[in-house]
Design a protein around this motif. Structure first.
Motif, mmCIF file in Angstrom:
data_model
loop_
_atom_site.group_PDB
_atom_site.id
_atom_site.type_symbol
_atom_site.label_atom_id
_atom_site.label_comp_id
_atom_site.label_asym_id
_atom_site.label_seq_id
_atom_site.Cartn_x
_atom_site.Cartn_y
_atom_site.Cartn_z
ATOM 1 N N UNK A 110 -9.816 20.159 22.617
ATOM 2 C CA UNK A 110 -8.671 19.511 23.249
ATOM 3 C C UNK A 110 -7.531 19.443 22.227
ATOM 4 N N UNK A 111 -6.344 19.829 22.660
ATOM 5 C CA UNK A 111 -5.146 19.730 21.833
ATOM 6 C C UNK A 111 -4.374 18.494 22.292
ATOM 7 N N UNK A 112 -4.028 17.636 21.335
ATOM 8 C CA UNK A 112 -3.233 16.448 21.635
ATOM 9 C C UNK A 112 -1.890 16.576 20.923
ATOM 10 N N UNK A 113 -0.817 16.433 21.690
ATOM 11 C CA UNK A 113 0.528 16.511 21.132
ATOM 12 C C UNK A 113 1.040 15.087 20.961
ATOM 13 N N UNK A 114 1.316 14.716 19.717
ATOM 14 C CA UNK A 114 1.755 13.369 19.385
ATOM 15 C C UNK A 114 3.224 13.395 19.004
ATOM 16 N N UNK A 115 4.053 12.865 19.868
ATOM 17 C CA UNK A 115 5.485 12.829 19.610
ATOM 18 C C UNK A 115 5.959 11.411 19.372
ATOM 19 N N UNK A 116 6.796 11.238 18.388
ATOM 20 C CA UNK A 116 7.275 9.896 18.041
ATOM 21 C C UNK A 116 8.141 9.285 19.134
ATOM 22 N N UNK A 118 -12.253 14.397 15.812
ATOM 23 C CA UNK A 118 -11.120 15.124 15.240
ATOM 24 C C UNK A 118 -11.616 16.341 14.474
ATOM 25 N N UNK A 119 -10.999 17.481 14.766
ATOM 26 C CA UNK A 119 -11.327 18.716 14.072
ATOM 27 C C UNK A 119 -10.286 19.026 13.002
ATOM 28 N N UNK A 120 -8.999 18.982 13.409
ATOM 29 C CA UNK A 120 -7.968 19.386 12.457
ATOM 30 C C UNK A 120 -6.583 18.974 12.947
ATOM 31 N N UNK A 121 -5.694 18.672 12.005
ATOM 32 C CA UNK A 121 -4.276 18.505 12.315
ATOM 33 C C UNK A 121 -3.678 19.912 12.265
ATOM 34 N N UNK A 122 -3.172 20.379 13.417
ATOM 35 C CA UNK A 122 -2.631 21.736 13.499
ATOM 36 C C UNK A 122 -1.164 21.808 13.091
ATOM 37 N N UNK A 123 -0.460 20.707 13.237
ATOM 38 C CA UNK A 123 0.970 20.662 12.922
ATOM 39 C C UNK A 123 1.360 19.236 12.600
ATOM 40 N N UNK A 124 2.171 19.071 11.593
ATOM 41 C CA UNK A 124 2.771 17.769 11.327
ATOM 42 C C UNK A 124 1.809 16.719 10.820
ATOM 43 N N UNK A 125 1.988 15.524 11.350
ATOM 44 C CA UNK A 125 1.308 14.322 10.883
ATOM 45 C C UNK A 125 0.617 13.617 12.044
ATOM 46 N N UNK A 126 -0.571 13.108 11.801
ATOM 47 C CA UNK A 126 -1.258 12.299 12.810
ATOM 48 C C UNK A 126 -0.545 10.958 12.882
ATOM 49 N N UNK A 127 0.129 10.695 14.011
ATOM 50 C CA UNK A 127 0.906 9.457 14.104
ATOM 51 C C UNK A 127 0.270 8.429 15.022
ATOM 52 N N UNK A 128 -0.690 8.844 15.855
ATOM 53 C CA UNK A 128 -1.387 7.893 16.735
ATOM 54 C C UNK A 128 -2.794 7.690 16.204
ATOM 55 N N UNK A 129 -3.206 6.448 16.090
ATOM 56 C CA UNK A 129 -4.569 6.162 15.615
ATOM 57 C C UNK A 129 -5.521 5.923 16.719
#
Length: 78
Positions: free
Chosen positions: A27-33, A67-78
């Protein structure tokens, strides 16, 4: 998912794309500020959106995902 990625304003310091394993699928999760919710930006790698509108379904996802990996940027949601 490409549309979601392109909507990330501000770059990798305040946004993230993470890869999880959930129910034996990736599953890909997109975390936007600037996103107003955290339960509508999850997709199977096929591009199919997960239905996590129900709070119980979202809590189950949070609890059981790995969690497998951060693909882009920073993990902003915990």
């Amino acid at each position: 998912m490409n549309k979601e990625y392109k909507s990330l304003l501000g770059g990798p310091d305040i946004n993230g794309i993470l890869l999880y394993k959930y129910n034996e699928q990736y599953v890909v999760e997109i975390q936007g500020s600037v996103f107003s919710s955290t339960n509508i930006h999850q997709y199977y790698c096929t591009g199919t959106k997960l239905d996590l509108i129900n709070p119980d379904d979202f809590l189950k996802f949070i609890k059981l995902r790995r969690e497998i990996k951060v693909l882009y940027g920073t993990k902003i949601w915990n």
